[in-house]
Design a protein around this motif. Structure first.
Motif, mmCIF file in Angstrom:
data_model
loop_
_atom_site.group_PDB
_atom_site.id
_atom_site.type_symbol
_atom_site.label_atom_id
_atom_site.label_comp_id
_atom_site.label_asym_id
_atom_site.label_seq_id
_atom_site.Cartn_x
_atom_site.Cartn_y
_atom_site.Cartn_z
ATOM 1 N N MET A 94 57.429 -19.295 -6.432
ATOM 2 C CA MET A 94 58.092 -18.630 -7.508
ATOM 3 C C MET A 94 59.573 -18.977 -7.627
ATOM 4 O O MET A 94 60.338 -19.285 -8.823
ATOM 5 C CB MET A 94 58.055 -17.341 -7.680
ATOM 6 C CG MET A 94 56.687 -16.633 -7.912
ATOM 7 S SD MET A 94 56.134 -17.242 -9.641
ATOM 8 C CE MET A 94 55.023 -18.576 -9.340
ATOM 9 N N VAL A 119 52.925 -14.264 -14.424
ATOM 10 C CA VAL A 119 54.182 -15.046 -14.336
ATOM 11 C C VAL A 119 55.372 -14.380 -14.694
ATOM 12 O O VAL A 119 56.254 -14.900 -15.477
ATOM 13 C CB VAL A 119 54.053 -16.373 -15.099
ATOM 14 C CG1 VAL A 119 55.056 -17.352 -14.510
ATOM 15 C CG2 VAL A 119 52.695 -17.103 -15.282
ATOM 16 N N VAL A 121 58.188 -13.917 -13.202
ATOM 17 C CA VAL A 121 59.541 -14.572 -12.894
ATOM 18 C C VAL A 121 59.859 -15.486 -13.996
ATOM 19 O O VAL A 121 61.117 -15.460 -14.179
ATOM 20 C CB VAL A 121 59.342 -15.543 -11.660
ATOM 21 C CG1 VAL A 121 58.432 -16.844 -12.090
ATOM 22 C CG2 VAL A 121 60.729 -16.016 -11.149
#
Length: 423
Positions: A94, A119, A121
């Motif tokens: 990440m 996801v 991030v």
């Protein structure tokens, strides 16, 4: 709109996440939204090309590592050690993803980022950069809420009595405690991603957008609970890109059953083939199409009435089946609802147990018991049960009430196109 709206979808390459993003992107494009890019790893390039969208590769050189996170060698289930190993592998990628997204968006920032819920991030990076961020959620059941039956605990069924309320409260606290423990164990890598805590002051989860969460499903399919005001059920997104597949063999004089465990779970499929071989021998007047879930390949192996295909494009053919044995993935579940196909659900991992509970609770199918004689008996029940047929007809009508593309297109009016681009 004063100028063309530009949207970046960020998603893993897995079919259950990438395909809904492509479906939604296609629906928006048909309404005049042209500035759409799809950001995923290299494995997602072929279906993106088939759908006709610009592809931006993320995590170059790490596609196999990303797939290995989901394609575990054994069941993850509710095993905390297995879950923590997955978290550790994910976090290792990440930081690199955050740096790449920052560089990409500094050079060419979109007006909106729609980040898949696995996801986060991507959404958090967009927020740091002043880019509006929405969360796309193919599995609405996983969202934590202040009431209702929690997910990821083996597929609990709802209960309205005192026992059920107490059980659900304990379950919600267990899930939250596990997540807080995980945040403590991985506090250093999380801090590097600007995630000091998993929860906001109001108790909502930091990893999901505080502005808009797009739930790719039907509210009627979920168990009763209090959803956040910014959580919107837009309807199922199940249209898949056209990929090459084998020529399926049919016998119109016999019943035909689809068997699919999705594109993950390699450890489960050899066991499933052995079991289905025995089931097929007990039901010689039924044809079984077993999909190995190897997307885009054409290999076929015929074992009498058990046909083994590397890939079955079920979106195009599901209406021809009399029943389906499924793993409980959202794509196949909602495709069965769309076509009114009864389901024998065999969950193996992740949120599949929770989807199985909903299928059984709403009388859309039965939970598979892995004994050949029981499967044969239950398939007969699925095909002949008037109660299941009535429920399937009802949910098929409810399905038609949703228009995901129009709902999201209408919501895009809230995006401020006059804001300055990032230099």
């Amino acid at each position: 709109m004063s100028r063309e709206l530009r949207i970046d979808f960020v998603t893993p390459p897995f079919a259950g996440h990438l395909y809904p993003a492509l479906d939604l992107a296609s629906r928006l494009r048909s309404r005049g939204v042209e500035g759409i890019r799809i950001l995923t790893t290299a494995g997602g390039a072929p279906p993106i090309a088939s759908a006709g969208f610009p592809f931006v590769e993320i995590l170059p050189g790490h596609d196999q590592a990303v797939w290995s996170i989901a394609n575990t060698r054994m069941q993850v289930g509710s095993n905390p050690m297995q879950m923590w190993r997955q978290v550790q592998k994910n976090l290792a990628l990440m930081h690199e993803l955050k740096c790449q997204l920052t560089e990409t968006w500094q050079a060419d920032a979109p007006d909106l980022v729609i980040a898949d819920f696995v996801v986060p991030v991507a959404g958090l990076t967009a927020k740091e950069m002043g880019i509006p961020w929405w969360t796309g959620m193919p599995s609405p059941c996983v969202l934590e809420t202040k009431d209702g039956t929690p997910a990821y605990l083996g597929g609990w069924m709802p209960r309205k009595d005192l026992y059920g309320r107490v059980r659900d409260w304990i379950g919600r606290q267990t899930v939250r405690t596990f997540k807080k423990t995980s945040a403590w164990l991985f506090s250093r890598p999380l801090a590097s991603l600007s995630i000091p805590s998993l929860y906001r002051a109001d108790g909502t989860e930091v990893v999901y957008s505080p502005e808009r969460i797009l739930a790719y499903g039907m509210k009627e399919f979920e168990f009763d609970r209090t959803w956040p005001d910014w959580f919107h059920f837009i309807g199922p997104l199940i249209i898949a890109p056209t990929l090459p597949g084998p020529e399926l063999q049919w016998d119109e004089t016999k019943k035909t059953v689809l068997v699919t465990l999705g594109t993950h779970l390699p450890w489960a499929k050899s066991q499933a083939i052995q079991l289905m071989q025995e089931v097929a021998s007990r039901m010689p007047d039924t044809i079984f199409h077993f999909s190995r879930g190897r997307m885009g390949t054409r290999e076929v192996e015929i074992r009498d009435n058990l046909h083994l295909y590397d890939f079955v494009p079920y979106n195009a053919f599901l209406h021809r089946y009399d029943a389906a044995i499924i793993h409980g993935g959202t794509g196949i579940t909602y495709t069965c609802i769309q076509h009114g196909i009864p389901m024998l659900v065999w969950p193996h991992d992740y949120d599949q147990f929770d989807h199985a509970a909903r299928i059984v609770h709403h009388q859309l199918g039965l939970r598979l018991k892995p004994q050949a004689h029981q499967i044969a008996q239950d398939l007969q029940t699925l095909i002949t049960s008037p109660e299941i047929r009535t429920s399937l007809d009802r949910y098929r009508q409810l399905y038609c009430n949703y228009d995901p593309g129009q709902m999201v297109f209408d919501a895009l009016s809230s995006i401020d196109l006059s804001r300055s681009k990032i230099a």
